[in-house]
Scaffold this motif. Structure first.
Motif, PDB file in Angstrom:
ATOM      1  N   MET A 123      -6.519 -13.148   2.949  1.00  0.00           N
ATOM      2  CA  MET A 123      -5.472 -12.122   2.921  1.00  0.00           C
ATOM      3  C   MET A 123      -5.805 -11.052   1.883  1.00  0.00           C
ATOM      4  O   MET A 123      -6.347 -11.353   0.813  1.00  0.00           O
ATOM      5  CB  MET A 123      -4.106 -12.734   2.599  1.00  0.00           C
ATOM      6  CG  MET A 123      -3.662 -13.810   3.575  1.00  0.00           C
ATOM      7  SD  MET A 123      -3.497 -13.205   5.271  1.00  0.00           S
ATOM      8  CE  MET A 123      -2.192 -12.002   5.071  1.00  0.00           C
ATOM      9  N   HIS A 124      -5.462  -9.799   2.222  1.00  0.00           N
ATOM     10  CA  HIS A 124      -5.693  -8.676   1.316  1.00  0.00           C
ATOM     11  C   HIS A 124      -4.444  -7.799   1.279  1.00  0.00           C
ATOM     12  O   HIS A 124      -3.745  -7.644   2.287  1.00  0.00           O
ATOM     13  CB  HIS A 124      -6.875  -7.829   1.805  1.00  0.00           C
ATOM     14  CG  HIS A 124      -8.172  -8.576   1.853  1.00  0.00           C
ATOM     15  ND1 HIS A 124      -9.028  -8.643   0.782  1.00  0.00           N
ATOM     16  CD2 HIS A 124      -8.743  -9.299   2.854  1.00  0.00           C
ATOM     17  CE1 HIS A 124     -10.086  -9.371   1.116  1.00  0.00           C
ATOM     18  NE2 HIS A 124      -9.925  -9.778   2.368  1.00  0.00           N
ATOM     19  N   GLU A 125      -4.172  -7.255   0.122  1.00  0.00           N
ATOM     20  CA  GLU A 125      -3.138  -6.232   0.007  1.00  0.00           C
ATOM     21  C   GLU A 125      -3.526  -5.291  -1.124  1.00  0.00           C
ATOM     22  O   GLU A 125      -4.375  -5.614  -1.967  1.00  0.00           O
ATOM     23  CB  GLU A 125      -1.750  -6.835  -0.220  1.00  0.00           C
ATOM     24  CG  GLU A 125      -1.567  -7.591  -1.512  1.00  0.00           C
ATOM     25  CD  GLU A 125      -0.174  -8.233  -1.612  1.00  0.00           C
ATOM     26  OE1 GLU A 125       0.342  -8.708  -0.587  1.00  0.00           O
ATOM     27  OE2 GLU A 125       0.373  -8.267  -2.725  1.00  0.00           O
ATOM     28  N   TYR A 126      -2.912  -4.106  -1.108  1.00  0.00           N
ATOM     29  CA  TYR A 126      -3.247  -3.088  -2.093  1.00  0.00           C
ATOM     30  C   TYR A 126      -1.974  -2.576  -2.746  1.00  0.00           C
ATOM     31  O   TYR A 126      -0.894  -2.601  -2.142  1.00  0.00           O
ATOM     32  CB  TYR A 126      -4.011  -1.936  -1.427  1.00  0.00           C
ATOM     33  CG  TYR A 126      -5.398  -2.324  -0.986  1.00  0.00           C
ATOM     34  CD1 TYR A 126      -6.487  -2.124  -1.827  1.00  0.00           C
ATOM     35  CD2 TYR A 126      -5.617  -2.917   0.255  1.00  0.00           C
ATOM     36  CE1 TYR A 126      -7.766  -2.490  -1.432  1.00  0.00           C
ATOM     37  CE2 TYR A 126      -6.888  -3.290   0.655  1.00  0.00           C
ATOM     38  CZ  TYR A 126      -7.962  -3.078  -0.193  1.00  0.00           C
ATOM     39  OH  TYR A 126      -9.222  -3.461   0.184  1.00  0.00           O
ATOM     40  N   VAL A 127      -2.121  -2.104  -3.992  1.00  0.00           N
ATOM     41  CA  VAL A 127      -0.998  -1.518  -4.707  1.00  0.00           C
ATOM     42  C   VAL A 127      -1.449  -0.175  -5.268  1.00  0.00           C
ATOM     43  O   VAL A 127      -2.378  -0.115  -6.088  1.00  0.00           O
ATOM     44  CB  VAL A 127      -0.505  -2.418  -5.864  1.00  0.00           C
ATOM     45  CG1 VAL A 127       0.740  -1.813  -6.499  1.00  0.00           C
ATOM     46  CG2 VAL A 127      -0.243  -3.838  -5.377  1.00  0.00           C
ATOM     47  N   ALA A 128      -0.815   0.895  -4.797  1.00  0.00           N
ATOM     48  CA  ALA A 128      -1.098   2.230  -5.320  1.00  0.00           C
ATOM     49  C   ALA A 128      -0.140   2.516  -6.469  1.00  0.00           C
ATOM     50  O   ALA A 128       1.050   2.195  -6.389  1.00  0.00           O
ATOM     51  CB  ALA A 128      -0.933   3.270  -4.223  1.00  0.00           C
ATOM     52  N   VAL A 129      -0.638   3.094  -7.535  1.00  0.00           N
ATOM     53  CA  VAL A 129       0.172   3.411  -8.707  1.00  0.00           C
ATOM     54  C   VAL A 129       0.418   4.912  -8.741  1.00  0.00           C
ATOM     55  O   VAL A 129      -0.528   5.701  -8.706  1.00  0.00           O
ATOM     56  CB  VAL A 129      -0.535   2.961 -10.011  1.00  0.00           C
ATOM     57  CG1 VAL A 129       0.320   3.308 -11.222  1.00  0.00           C
ATOM     58  CG2 VAL A 129      -0.843   1.469  -9.961  1.00  0.00           C
TER      59      VAL A 129
END
Length: 199
Positions: A123-129
Motif C-alpha cells: 500500500m502507498h499513500e502521499y501527503v502534500a504539505v
C-alpha cells in the motif's frame, strides 16, 4: 469513501472533470461556498490526475474541519481520494500514523520536496504539505502509485470554476434558521397532531 461512489459515478453520464483554472479563489469566496458545511476555507483543496474525473457527490467534510473528495477512473474503476486536515507531519508522526487503507501495516516514510510518501506492505499513500495544511492522497481499486504521486504533486487551492464544480452537488445551506410553524405560541408543548377518523 466506498464503492457506492463508483456505482453512482458510473450511473451518471461520466463524472465531472475539473480543469485547472487561472488563479486560486480567495478565502472569502471559498468561505461563502463552504459556509455551514463544517469545512474550514483554508482546508479546501483540489487536484487533477489524467484519466480521473471528480465525483461531485463524494465532496464533503472530513476530519475535524477538513474536506474529502474522490476522483474516479471510468476505464479502470480506480479511485483517488483527497482528505485535508490542519497540522504538521514529522518523521515520527508519519511513521506512527496508520495507513488509511491498511491500518495494521508498519509504515515507512520518506519526504521529497514537501511531499511525504508513506508505504506499508503493498500500500502507498502521499501527503502534500501546504502551509499549515496536510492533504492526504489515498487510492482504492488498484489506483496506481504514479497516479497517487501525481495527485499529491498537483494539489492546489481551487480556482473559482474549480470551486464551483467541487461543491456543485453539495446541499444548499439555509441562510437563517428554519422556523417551525407547529409549536404552541406559549409553553413548551410538543407539536399537535390532529387525530384522524380512526382516533
Amino acid at each position: 469513501m466506498n464503492a457506492s461512489v463508483a456505482v453512482v459515478c458510473v450511473s451518471l453520464a461520466g463524472c465531472a472533470a475539473i480543469m485547472p483554472g487561472a488563479g486560486a479563489a480567495d478565502l472569502d469566496s471559498i468561505a461563502q461556498v463552504v459556509n455551514g458545511s463544517g469545512i474550514a476555507p483554508e482546508l479546501v483543496f483540489t487536484t487533477d490526475v489524467e484519466g480521473y474525473d471528480l465525483a461531485p457527490q463524494s465532496v464533503g467534510s472530513g476530519a475535524a474541519a477538513g474536506m474529502s473528495a474522490t476522483w474516479f477512473n471510468n476505464s479502470t474503476g480506480a479511485m483517488v481520494t483527497l482528505r485535508s486536515d490542519a497540522g504538521e507531519l514529522t518523521k515520527s508522526l508519519c511513521a506512527t500514523t496508520p495507513l488509511w487503507n491498511s491500518p495494521g501495516e508498519a509504515v515507512t516514510c520518506t519526504q521529497d520536496d514537501g511531499i511525504w510518501h508513506r508505504s506499508g506492505g503493498d500500500m502507498h499513500e502521499y501527503v502534500a504539505v501546504r502551509d499549515d495544511a496536510l492533504i492526504w492522497i489515498t487510492g482504492m481499486n488498484n489506483a496506481g502509485q504514479a497516479d497517487l504521486l501525481t495527485a499529491a504533486k498537483n494539489v492546489h487551492v481551487p480556482s473559482e470554476s474549480e470551486l464551483e464544480l467541487l461543491f456543485s452537488d453539495a446541499p444548499e445551506m439555509p441562510e437563517a434558521p428554519v422556523e417551525r410553524g407547529d409549536l404552541p405560541e406559549n409553553g413548551d408543548g410538543a407539536p399537535i397532531d390532529p387525530t384522524g377518523p380512526g382516533g
